[in-house]
Design a protein around this motif. Structure first.
Motif, PDB file in Angstrom:
ATOM      1  N   SER A   1       0.828  -1.206   0.000  1.00 42.44           N
ATOM      2  CA  SER A   1       0.000   0.000   0.000  1.00 42.44           C
ATOM      3  C   SER A   1       0.862   1.256   0.000  1.00 42.44           C
ATOM      4  CB  SER A   1      -0.930   0.007   1.211  1.00 42.44           C
ATOM      5  OG  SER A   1      -0.185   0.196   2.394  1.00 42.44           O
ATOM      6  N   GLY A   2       2.077   1.158   0.496  1.00 43.29           N
ATOM      7  CA  GLY A   2       2.984   2.299   0.487  1.00 43.29           C
ATOM      8  C   GLY A   2       3.035   3.083   1.773  1.00 43.29           C
ATOM      9  N   ASP A   3       1.988   3.016   2.588  1.00 39.35           N
ATOM     10  CA  ASP A   3       2.059   3.771   3.839  1.00 39.35           C
ATOM     11  C   ASP A   3       2.682   2.946   4.961  1.00 39.35           C
ATOM     12  OD1 ASP A   3      -0.156   2.146   4.093  1.00 39.35           O
ATOM     13  OD2 ASP A   3      -1.447   3.691   4.917  1.00 39.35           O
ATOM     14  N   HIS A   4       3.030   1.683   4.665  1.00 38.16           N
ATOM     15  CA  HIS A   4       3.878   0.883   5.551  1.00 38.16           C
ATOM     16  C   HIS A   4       4.669  -0.079   4.674  1.00 38.16           C
ATOM     17  CE1 HIS A   4       5.497  -0.986   9.059  1.00 38.16           C
ATOM     18  NE2 HIS A   4       5.190  -2.153   8.549  1.00 38.16           N
ATOM     19  N   LEU A   5       5.875   0.325   4.339  1.00 40.58           N
ATOM     20  CA  LEU A   5       6.732  -0.484   3.472  1.00 40.58           C
ATOM     21  C   LEU A   5       7.364  -1.621   4.275  1.00 40.58           C
ATOM     22  CD1 LEU A   5       8.435   2.452   1.552  1.00 40.58           C
ATOM     23  CD2 LEU A   5       6.621   0.940   0.709  1.00 40.58           C
ATOM     24  N   PRO A   6       7.448  -2.822   3.690  1.00 39.23           N
ATOM     25  CA  PRO A   6       7.980  -3.974   4.423  1.00 39.23           C
ATOM     26  C   PRO A   6       9.511  -4.027   4.428  1.00 39.23           C
ATOM     27  CG  PRO A   6       7.281  -4.662   2.249  1.00 39.23           C
ATOM     28  CD  PRO A   6       6.928  -3.199   2.371  1.00 39.23           C
ATOM     29  N   PHE A   7      10.117  -2.911   4.821  1.00 42.83           N
ATOM     30  CA  PHE A   7      11.569  -2.802   4.863  1.00 42.83           C
ATOM     31  C   PHE A   7      11.990  -2.157   6.176  1.00 42.83           C
ATOM     32  CE2 PHE A   7      10.279  -2.365   0.406  1.00 42.83           C
ATOM     33  CZ  PHE A   7      10.902  -3.489  -0.130  1.00 42.83           C
ATOM     34  N   ALA A   8      13.182  -2.498   6.611  1.00 46.86           N
ATOM     35  CA  ALA A   8      13.721  -1.920   7.843  1.00 46.86           C
ATOM     36  C   ALA A   8      14.010  -0.431   7.654  1.00 46.86           C
ATOM     37  CB  ALA A   8      15.004  -2.657   8.231  1.00 46.86           C
ATOM     38  N   ASP A   9      14.121   0.273   8.753  1.00 43.83           N
ATOM     39  CA  ASP A   9      14.523   1.678   8.722  1.00 43.83           C
ATOM     40  C   ASP A   9      15.865   1.800   7.997  1.00 43.83           C
ATOM     41  OD1 ASP A   9      12.320   1.916  10.352  1.00 43.83           O
ATOM     42  OD2 ASP A   9      13.426   2.642  12.101  1.00 43.83           O
ATOM     43  N   ALA A  10      16.056   2.908   7.303  1.00 42.42           N
ATOM     44  CA  ALA A  10      17.334   3.247   6.662  1.00 42.42           C
ATOM     45  C   ALA A  10      17.830   2.143   5.718  1.00 42.42           C
ATOM     46  CB  ALA A  10      18.378   3.576   7.725  1.00 42.42           C
ATOM     47  N   THR A  11      16.953   1.643   4.874  1.00 39.82           N
ATOM     48  CA  THR A  11      17.292   0.560   3.942  1.00 39.82           C
ATOM     49  C   THR A  11      17.814   1.074   2.602  1.00 39.82           C
ATOM     50  OG1 THR A  11      15.664  -0.930   4.926  1.00 39.82           O
ATOM     51  CG2 THR A  11      16.338  -1.417   2.680  1.00 39.82           C
ATOM     52  N   PHE A  12      17.270   2.167   2.089  1.00 41.98           N
ATOM     53  CA  PHE A  12      17.517   2.570   0.701  1.00 41.98           C
ATOM     54  C   PHE A  12      18.353   3.839   0.569  1.00 41.98           C
ATOM     55  CE2 PHE A  12      13.539   0.170   0.643  1.00 41.98           C
ATOM     56  CZ  PHE A  12      13.878  -0.809  -0.264  1.00 41.98           C
ATOM     57  N   ASP A  13      19.165   3.861  -0.480  1.00 36.14           N
ATOM     58  CA  ASP A  13      19.926   5.048  -0.849  1.00 36.14           C
ATOM     59  C   ASP A  13      19.113   5.965  -1.755  1.00 36.14           C
ATOM     60  OD1 ASP A  13      22.428   4.399   0.413  1.00 36.14           O
ATOM     61  OD2 ASP A  13      22.705   2.894  -1.153  1.00 36.14           O
TER      62      ASP A  13
END
Length: 105
Positions: free
Chosen positions: A5-17
């Protein structure tokens, strides 16, 4: 790739550059939804990470037969981004309905 949905992404904090979004935000019906997604982008970006986001701009909510979306002027988009903890690097209106927003965490 993740479908969410985008308002809760299934990734840990500070994952992406880097995060890129084209067309998606142009279909959001309310500023509150844009704000929630900006906060989630801020959560998953690494410090120093950036995002390039396309938003709808113009004087009024855009409505068509199939969808509608909230419009944001550059200063409104900047305020929402800053409230989410993002630093605005640049904004650019590329046509009467499209606003590109570059942000950094």
């Amino acid at each position: 790739w993740a479908e969410t949905s985008g308002d809760h992404l299934p990734f840990a904090d500070a994952t992406f550059d880097f995060i890129f979004s084209a067309e998606t935000f142009k279909h959001f019906p309310a500023r509150e939804l844009v704000a929630r997604y900006f906060a989630e982008i801020a959560r998953v970006l690494r410090p120093g990470g950036a995002a390039k986001l396309e938003l709808r701009t113009g004087a009024e909510v855009y409505r068509s037969r199939w969808f509608h979306g909230v419009t944001l002027l550059p200063d409104e988009a900047q305020t929402l981004a800053e409230q989410a903890g993002l630093r605005v690097l640049d904004t650019k209106v590329v046509n009467p309905k499209s606003l590109w927003l570059w942000v950094e965490k």
